[in-house]
Design an enzyme around this catalytic site. Structure first.
Site, PDB file in Angstrom:
ATOM      1  N   ASP A  33     -22.107 -36.562  56.028  1.00 17.26           N
ATOM      2  CA  ASP A  33     -21.252 -35.772  55.143  1.00 17.26           C
ATOM      3  C   ASP A  33     -19.793 -35.783  55.595  1.00 17.26           C
ATOM      4  O   ASP A  33     -19.510 -35.904  56.787  1.00 17.26           O
ATOM      5  CB  ASP A  33     -21.775 -34.324  55.093  1.00 17.26           C
ATOM      6  CG  ASP A  33     -21.193 -33.544  53.924  1.00 17.26           C
ATOM      7  OD1 ASP A  33     -20.700 -34.173  52.966  1.00 17.26           O
ATOM      8  OD2 ASP A  33     -21.231 -32.299  53.974  1.00 17.26           O
ATOM      9  N   HIS A  50     -15.872 -43.009  51.182  1.00 21.07           N
ATOM     10  CA  HIS A  50     -17.226 -43.580  51.225  1.00 21.07           C
ATOM     11  C   HIS A  50     -17.179 -44.967  51.856  1.00 21.07           C
ATOM     12  O   HIS A  50     -18.002 -45.303  52.705  1.00 21.07           O
ATOM     13  CB  HIS A  50     -17.829 -43.677  49.820  1.00 21.07           C
ATOM     14  CG  HIS A  50     -18.016 -42.342  49.153  1.00 21.07           C
ATOM     15  ND1 HIS A  50     -18.619 -41.280  49.784  1.00 21.07           N
ATOM     16  CD2 HIS A  50     -17.678 -41.893  47.913  1.00 21.07           C
ATOM     17  CE1 HIS A  50     -18.639 -40.237  48.961  1.00 21.07           C
ATOM     18  NE2 HIS A  50     -18.066 -40.588  47.816  1.00 21.07           N
ATOM     19  N   LEU A 145     -36.943 -50.859  64.461  1.00 19.75           N
ATOM     20  CA  LEU A 145     -36.469 -49.568  63.942  1.00 19.75           C
ATOM     21  C   LEU A 145     -36.849 -49.475  62.470  1.00 19.75           C
ATOM     22  O   LEU A 145     -36.662 -50.441  61.726  1.00 19.75           O
ATOM     23  CB  LEU A 145     -34.933 -49.495  64.086  1.00 19.75           C
ATOM     24  CG  LEU A 145     -34.221 -48.317  63.426  1.00 19.75           C
ATOM     25  CD1 LEU A 145     -34.447 -47.040  64.242  1.00 19.75           C
ATOM     26  CD2 LEU A 145     -32.711 -48.564  63.319  1.00 19.75           C
TER      27      LEU A 145
HETATM   28  C1  IPE Z   1     -25.537 -33.975  51.161  1.00 18.22           C
HETATM   29  O1  IPE Z   1     -24.160 -33.873  51.104  1.00 18.22           O
HETATM   30  C2  IPE Z   1     -26.009 -35.249  50.535  1.00 18.22           C
HETATM   31  C3  IPE Z   1     -25.677 -36.482  51.235  1.00 18.22           C
HETATM   32  C4  IPE Z   1     -25.056 -36.575  52.388  1.00 18.22           C
HETATM   33  C5  IPE Z   1     -26.087 -37.683  50.584  1.00 18.22           C
HETATM   34  P1  IPE Z   1     -23.432 -33.092  49.920  1.00 18.22           P
HETATM   35  O2  IPE Z   1     -21.977 -33.226  50.186  1.00 18.22           O
HETATM   36  O3  IPE Z   1     -23.933 -33.572  48.611  1.00 18.22           O
HETATM   37  O4  IPE Z   1     -23.933 -31.609  50.158  1.00 18.22           O
HETATM   38  P2  IPE Z   1     -23.329 -30.232  49.643  1.00 18.22           P
HETATM   39  O5  IPE Z   1     -23.112 -30.352  48.178  1.00 18.22           O
HETATM   40  O6  IPE Z   1     -22.030 -30.025  50.364  1.00 18.22           O
HETATM   41  O7  IPE Z   1     -24.338 -29.206  50.032  1.00 18.22           O
HETATM   42  C1  IPE Z   2     -20.999 -37.585  51.923  1.00 14.54           C
HETATM   43  O1  IPE Z   2     -19.641 -37.308  51.814  1.00 14.54           O
HETATM   44  C2  IPE Z   2     -21.429 -38.724  51.040  1.00 14.54           C
HETATM   45  C3  IPE Z   2     -22.292 -38.330  49.923  1.00 14.54           C
HETATM   46  C4  IPE Z   2     -22.709 -37.148  49.663  1.00 14.54           C
HETATM   47  C5  IPE Z   2     -22.678 -39.390  49.009  1.00 14.54           C
HETATM   48  P1  IPE Z   2     -19.068 -36.374  50.675  1.00 14.54           P
HETATM   49  O2  IPE Z   2     -18.688 -37.231  49.518  1.00 14.54           O
HETATM   50  O3  IPE Z   2     -20.001 -35.288  50.358  1.00 14.54           O
HETATM   51  O4  IPE Z   2     -17.763 -35.820  51.372  1.00 14.54           O
HETATM   52  P2  IPE Z   2     -17.200 -34.333  51.282  1.00 14.54           P
HETATM   53  O5  IPE Z   2     -18.306 -33.415  51.670  1.00 14.54           O
HETATM   54  O6  IPE Z   2     -16.753 -34.126  49.877  1.00 14.54           O
HETATM   55  O7  IPE Z   2     -16.072 -34.299  52.261  1.00 14.54           O
HETATM   56 MG    MG Z   3     -20.258 -33.437  51.101  1.00 12.10          MG
END
Ligand code: IPE
Ligand code: IPE
Ligand code: MG
Length: 254
Positions: A33, A50, A145
């Site tokens: 995240d 990303h 793995l």
């Molecule tokens: C969780 O992250 C999902 C992934 C890392 C794929 P999110 O960014 O979607 O989670 P929330 O919305 O902050 O809980």
């Molecule tokens: C995690 O990073 C990737 C996915 C959930 C696909 P985010 O896109 O949620 O990044 P933040 O949380 O907005 O910083």
């Molecule tokens: Mg996120």
């Protein structure tokens, strides 16, 4: 430069950052995240965040291989991530497919078994779904793995799907137990995660592996995912090695 700390000074190298060989978690699951925030801090678009996460993914896989983690699960796209702007969703589909095509053969050479966990619904582009199947097929005999990429994955969806199978298998109430559910999860052979890591300083699970994490150790890192590297994985493992897992029992010597 000379160090002034005397004999206790230990230069920082990747080598001495390796965790102890004993008690390496068998299964590590990661909520990757913070890509969006990483990009925002640099006035870049979320999709660039990303893209930057690619390096972290590869480094963490190598790190897991290096210390002998046998199962690594990465949360790449949740059942809730469809709620994001269409353009970002489209980018994530393209990005994950690209990542797979770019690194599949190299991962295969390293002995990585690639698997995808999650619902296969109509919103996943056909070509991506085909590439997911091909990668699983190609790497199915690898043993170094097991890399499980959780894609269109939701812990609740997984439990719902297991319950549907219980009903369609006609199980009577007295036959419903942990084994009946576990054997109907997406990958019944997958051991429960020993350690769950979430980056970006958020302290929540966000629908990841709900059944499987009942007794997992949780590690929250402030690092944004694009900054996360194997050395941070090793820090998490070192902390894991200092935890006392009791599974409801009392301490052996306590
Ligand atoms: C969780 O992250 C999902 C992934 C890392 C794929 P999110 O960014 O979607 O989670 P929330 O919305 O902050 O809980
Ligand atoms: C995690 O990073 C990737 C996915 C959930 C696909 P985010 O896109 O949620 O990044 P933040 O949380 O907005 O910083
Ligand atoms: Mg996120």
């Amino acid at each position: 430069m000379m160090n002034t700390e005397g004999a206790s000074y230990v230069p920082y190298t990747t080598d001495n950052a390796l965790p102890e060989k004993a008690n390496i978690p068998k299964h590590i699951a990661i909520v990757m995240d913070g890509n969006g925030r990483w990009a925002k801090k640099r006035q870049l678009s979320r999709t660039e965040g990303h893209a930057e996460g690619e390096k972290s993914i590869l480094d963490v896989i190598d790190g897991a291989l290096e210390v002998g983690v046998q199962w690594l699960s990465l949360y790449a796209f949740s059942t809730e991530n469809w709620r994001r702007p269409a353009e970002e969703v489209r980018y994530l589909m393209y990005f994950n497919e690209n990542l797979l095509l770019k690194h599949r053969d190299n991962l295969h050479k390293k002995g990585v078994r690639i698997r995808f966990s999650g619902r296969r619904d109509w919103r996943i582009p056909k070509k991506l779904a085909q590439n997911m199947d091909d990668a699983m097929q190609l790497t199915k005999s690898n043993r170094a793995l097991v890399l499980t990429i959780c894609f269109n994955y939701g812990g609740r969806a997984e439990i719902i799907d297991a319950v549907k199978n219980i009903v369609s298998d006609g199980l009577p109430p007295e036959k419903i137990n942990e084994k009946a559910i576990k054997s109907r999860l997406y990958y019944p052979d997958m051991p429960d995660p020993d350690l769950v890591i979430r980056t970006s300083g958020e302290y929540r699970i966000s629908n990841f592996l709900l059944w499987e994490i009942a007794y997992s150790e949780l590690f929250f890192s402030d690092m944004l995912w694009p900054d996360f590297r194997s050395e941070h994985l090793y820090q998490a493992i070192a902390e894991f090695q200092n935890r006392s897992r009791r599974f409801g029992r009392v301490e052996k010597d306590g």
